[in-house]
Design a protein around this motif. Sequence first.
Motif, PDB file in Angstrom:
ATOM      1  N   GLY A  74      -3.300   5.751   4.753  1.00  0.00           N
ATOM      2  CA  GLY A  74      -4.359   6.587   5.299  1.00  0.00           C
ATOM      3  C   GLY A  74      -5.445   6.765   4.265  1.00  0.00           C
ATOM      4  N   GLU A  75      -6.613   7.203   4.709  1.00  0.00           N
ATOM      5  CA  GLU A  75      -7.778   7.260   3.810  1.00  0.00           C
ATOM      6  C   GLU A  75      -7.577   8.218   2.642  1.00  0.00           C
ATOM      7  N   ARG A  76      -7.063   9.438   2.917  1.00  0.00           N
ATOM      8  CA  ARG A  76      -6.949  10.442   1.851  1.00  0.00           C
ATOM      9  C   ARG A  76      -5.916  10.028   0.806  1.00  0.00           C
ATOM     10  N   LEU A  77      -4.719   9.650   1.251  1.00  0.00           N
ATOM     11  CA  LEU A  77      -3.696   9.251   0.292  1.00  0.00           C
ATOM     12  C   LEU A  77      -4.047   7.934  -0.390  1.00  0.00           C
ATOM     13  N   GLY A  78      -4.814   7.085   0.317  1.00  0.00           N
ATOM     14  CA  GLY A  78      -5.272   5.845  -0.292  1.00  0.00           C
ATOM     15  C   GLY A  78      -6.153   6.113  -1.502  1.00  0.00           C
ATOM     16  N   LYS A  79      -7.030   7.104  -1.379  1.00  0.00           N
ATOM     17  CA  LYS A  79      -7.899   7.477  -2.495  1.00  0.00           C
ATOM     18  C   LYS A  79      -7.090   8.090  -3.634  1.00  0.00           C
ATOM     19  N   VAL A  80      -6.087   8.892  -3.275  1.00  0.00           N
ATOM     20  CA  VAL A  80      -5.218   9.480  -4.295  1.00  0.00           C
ATOM     21  C   VAL A  80      -4.485   8.383  -5.056  1.00  0.00           C
ATOM     22  N   TYR A  81      -3.979   7.399  -4.310  1.00  0.00           N
ATOM     23  CA  TYR A  81      -3.249   6.293  -4.956  1.00  0.00           C
ATOM     24  C   TYR A  81      -4.170   5.552  -5.930  1.00  0.00           C
ATOM     25  N   ASP A  82      -5.396   5.278  -5.518  1.00  0.00           N
ATOM     26  CA  ASP A  82      -6.359   4.612  -6.410  1.00  0.00           C
ATOM     27  C   ASP A  82      -6.575   5.439  -7.679  1.00  0.00           C
ATOM     28  N   ASN A  83      -6.639   6.748  -7.512  1.00  0.00           N
ATOM     29  CA  ASN A  83      -6.849   7.637  -8.658  1.00  0.00           C
ATOM     30  C   ASN A  83      -5.649   7.636  -9.595  1.00  0.00           C
ATOM     31  N   LEU A  84      -4.451   7.571  -9.024  1.00  0.00           N
ATOM     32  CA  LEU A  84      -3.238   7.528  -9.837  1.00  0.00           C
ATOM     33  C   LEU A  84      -3.197   6.257 -10.684  1.00  0.00           C
ATOM     34  N   VAL A  85      -3.553   5.139 -10.072  1.00  0.00           N
ATOM     35  CA  VAL A  85      -3.590   3.865 -10.794  1.00  0.00           C
ATOM     36  C   VAL A  85      -4.633   3.930 -11.913  1.00  0.00           C
ATOM     37  N   LYS A  86      -5.757   4.560 -11.629  1.00  0.00           N
ATOM     38  CA  LYS A  86      -6.827   4.700 -12.622  1.00  0.00           C
ATOM     39  C   LYS A  86      -6.371   5.564 -13.797  1.00  0.00           C
TER      40      LYS A  86
END
Length: 226
Positions: free
Chosen positions: A162-174
């Motif tokens: 989903g869009e919200r958790l997708g952004k969170v996942y990207d942030n975690l990787v960053k």
Amino acid sequence: MKKLKVKGLILKKKEVGEANLLITIFSQEYGKLVGMAYGIRKSKKRNVASLNPLNIVEMLITEKNNYHIIDETETIKVFNNITKNIEKLEIALYILDSVEKIYDLSYENHIFFDKILEILDYIDGIKSMTEEYKYYIGVSFLRRIMIEHGIYDKMELKEILGERLGKVYDNLVKINGENSNNLEKIQNELKKYSKALKRITYFFEKYININLQVNLEIKKFVVEGI
């Protein structure tokens, strides 16, 4: 009948009768194998502890009609620091259970075998592990499984989360990438994402379970949720 020399990671053991052990091993040379160690629990000459899950061992195996008999074992490595820390042990046992469930007998993948050992070496070597970081390692491991099975597309990944958790996942990787040499900072940063990490883990598990027809469940290995 032929003799196999096998190096691998013990995934699972099961007592059979009074003296035998049925062993599941993920090997470098032959993929996942199941073999019987006859009489080892009563033998004074053979080291039964060498067949504990998480050990890396070398084995001499007799193969006959796709049936494997474990003749000799030698322990190559024991992850002592993992067994002494509950957070490390939980995620390590989850990884073993996942590999045992996902990969078919005789599945051979040298790169993935080396990656599993790399992950366990890393877990064993770090000084400490927070609950959040335990889940982050779980998420990273599940992502590796997805890559092994062809899920490379980031858009497909965001469809799963989903869009919200997708952004969170990207942030975690960053966060992990920008602080790769500062584990303490990474673990402190991840505390902000406790609930999200848990949800991402379950979404990844759900996707893998549906597509690979398995039943991964991190909840069975975590003593306390985040």
